[in-house]
Design an enzyme around this catalytic site. Structure first.
Site, short mmCIF file in Angstrom:
data_model
loop_
_atom_site.label_atom_id
_atom_site.label_comp_id
_atom_site.label_asym_id
_atom_site.label_seq_id
_atom_site.Cartn_x
_atom_site.Cartn_y
_atom_site.Cartn_z
N PRO A 226 -1.02 -45.50 -33.09
CA PRO A 226 0.15 -45.80 -32.25
C PRO A 226 -0.18 -46.55 -30.97
CG PRO A 226 -0.43 -43.48 -32.10
CD PRO A 226 -1.27 -44.06 -33.19
N PHE A 227 -1.42 -46.46 -30.49
CA PHE A 227 -1.80 -47.14 -29.26
C PHE A 227 -2.92 -48.15 -29.51
CE2 PHE A 227 0.06 -43.10 -27.97
CZ PHE A 227 1.09 -43.55 -27.15
N GLU A 245 -4.55 -42.25 -28.63
CA GLU A 245 -4.29 -41.39 -27.47
C GLU A 245 -3.61 -42.13 -26.32
OE1 GLU A 245 -6.61 -38.22 -24.50
OE2 GLU A 245 -7.70 -39.21 -26.13
N LYS A 262 -7.67 -33.28 -27.65
CA LYS A 262 -8.91 -32.50 -27.71
C LYS A 262 -8.81 -31.60 -28.93
CE LYS A 262 -12.11 -33.57 -25.00
NZ LYS A 262 -12.54 -34.68 -25.81
#
Length: 439
Positions: A226-227, A245, A262
């Site tokens: 997504p990023f 992230e 994490k």
């Protein structure tokens, strides 16, 4: 500024048509079906660029490099309304915290790079709509720039050239990696830190004919995220990122969100086994403790710049699934204090807590002691910072960095007292696998 709706073109096809023609940033929400992967952007022909040796000049440059024609029309439907797009490397975050590194920087790689983009394509994936935004330049009005951009997209895009074989070299062999994890566990036992993010670097000579855009096209097919992002500085340096992230987002009302990752578990071919892996990750006490420590760290970071009482944790221990791995993710939100802006938010939280450890300052000291190379761009942030003050950004993980001479691929993970060195090495290699597949 003017905007114009264009005939729908897939973002990857548009990227293929525009890559290789000067500085370009592709913010590439490539994860099909992901609710956060609805919009992509391509910025070309920046009106100004900034090569950073440290982070200090960025806030002033954001103001001085703005176009005079800096207000997007109301029919532009996207959060990014023109502005800065680029990256700030992890090592740029050392000096503001009073830290220095024992490692010399990677040759020719700057601490960061941004372009001020006033010619932007926006893609609405769900609606299959594409818009172009342009500001006027002294030698060209906005309408002419929009027409020229549409013309560049019209012909069938040429295929990317094949990726030549890459000769990857591991700078931290497995036995040393595992020994360093044990040393880090000793620091945890001594009370220096609760956890720290430990990483390793693979390098390869950049072969003749290597095209970073080709590599990014292959990476987004192997590991859609997504990023994801591609940055070509136009000077032989490029970043090809499949980051899952988010680091920090800021809207024009002052609402802030960060989504630390994490906790990792591998995907499985069998649906039943894959679901079991995700459930085990969600229930794993070590992974939950690791995630909670970083969530608390980011609550503290946001508390430095957000209104008192506004920092909340609306989502804790969510499992998000990507091509190679499941991840444990939480969300922290807040409202930026009046009088502060995107650069204040970025600098107050930089580098991201998910890739340092807790407490952050001591973790960063230990990271520098135990890792064999600088981090460079890796574990920094890719960001857009809009002309209207909004911002969105990612953590630079799952990323290949290309300089004119060398390719860098880095990966790691959070180390706690419960970490098993052999398992940590395997997790690092799982994260690295999409980047070194062309070995």
């Amino acid at each position: 500024m003017q905007c114009r709706e264009l005939a729908w073109i897939d973002p990857g096809t548009a990227f293929q048509a525009l890559a290789g023609q000067g500085p370009l940033v592709f913010l590439d929400s490539a994860a099909t079906g992901d609710p956060r992967a609805q919009i992509s952007y391509i910025g070309i022909d920046p009106r100004a660029t900034l090569r950073l040796d440290n982070a200090t000049p960025l806030p002033a440059w954001l103001e001085t490099a703005k176009p005079e024609d800096n207000t997007a029309p109301p029919d532009w439907p996207f959060p990014f309304k023109g502005g800065a797009m680029g990256w700030l490397g992890y090592d740029a975050g050392l000096a503001p915290l009073g830290l220095s590194s024992r490692h010399p920087p990677f040759p020719t790689l700057p601490a960061g790079w941004f372009g001020m983009f006033d010619l932007v394509l926006g893609f609405d994936h769900a609606a299959r709509r594409c818009f172009a935004l342009a500001a006027a330049r002294p030698a060209d009005n906005a309408g002419a720039r929009l027409m020229a951009l549409a013309a560049r997209l019209a012909p069938p895009a040429a295929s990317f050239p094949p990726i030549p074989p890459l000769q990857w070299v591991e700078t931290l062999p497995r036995h040393i990696y595992e020994a360093q994890v044990e040393r880090l566990r000793a620091y945890i036992a001594a009370g220096d830190v609760y956890q720290a993010n430990f990483t390793a670097c693979f390098t390869a000579p950049r072969p003749p004919g290597f095209n970073p855009a080709s590599f990014h096209a292959a990476l987004r097919a192997r590991s859609p995220a997504p990023f994801a992002a591609f940055i070509d500085t136009g000077t032989g340096m490029a970043l090809c990122s499949a980051s899952p992230e988010r680091f920090l987002s800021l809207d024009t009302t002052g609402r802030v969100e960060t989504r630390p990752i994490k906790g990792t578990a591998p995907r499985a071919a069998s649906p039943a086994e894959d679901q079991a892996n995700a459930a085990a990750l969600r229930a794993n006490p070590k992974e939950r403790a690791e995630n909670l420590m970083i969530t608390d760290l980011l609550r503290n970071d946001l508390g430095q710049v957000c209104a008192t009482g506004s920092v909340q944790v609306p989502e804790l221990f969510a499992v998000e699934s990507y091509a190679q791995a499941h991840h444990l993710v939480s969300a922290v939100t807040g409202r930026l204090r009046a009088g502060l802006g995107a650069a204040d938010l970025l600098f107050s939280c930089f580098p991201g807590g998910s890739i340092t450890g807790a407490p952050k300052y001591r973790a960063m000291q230990i990271i520098d002691e135990l890792e064999e190379t600088p981090r460079g761009a890796y574990c920094g942030s890719i960001a857009w910072i809009g002309l209207d003050g909004a911002m969105d950004s990612s953590i630079v993980i799952r990323t290949l960095v290309a300089t004119p001479e060398t390719l860098y691929a880095q990966a790691g993970g959070g180390i706690t007292w419960d970490s098993v060195p052999s398992a940590e090495y395997e997790e690092m290699m799982l994260k690295l696998s999409p980047l070194i597949a062309h070995g």
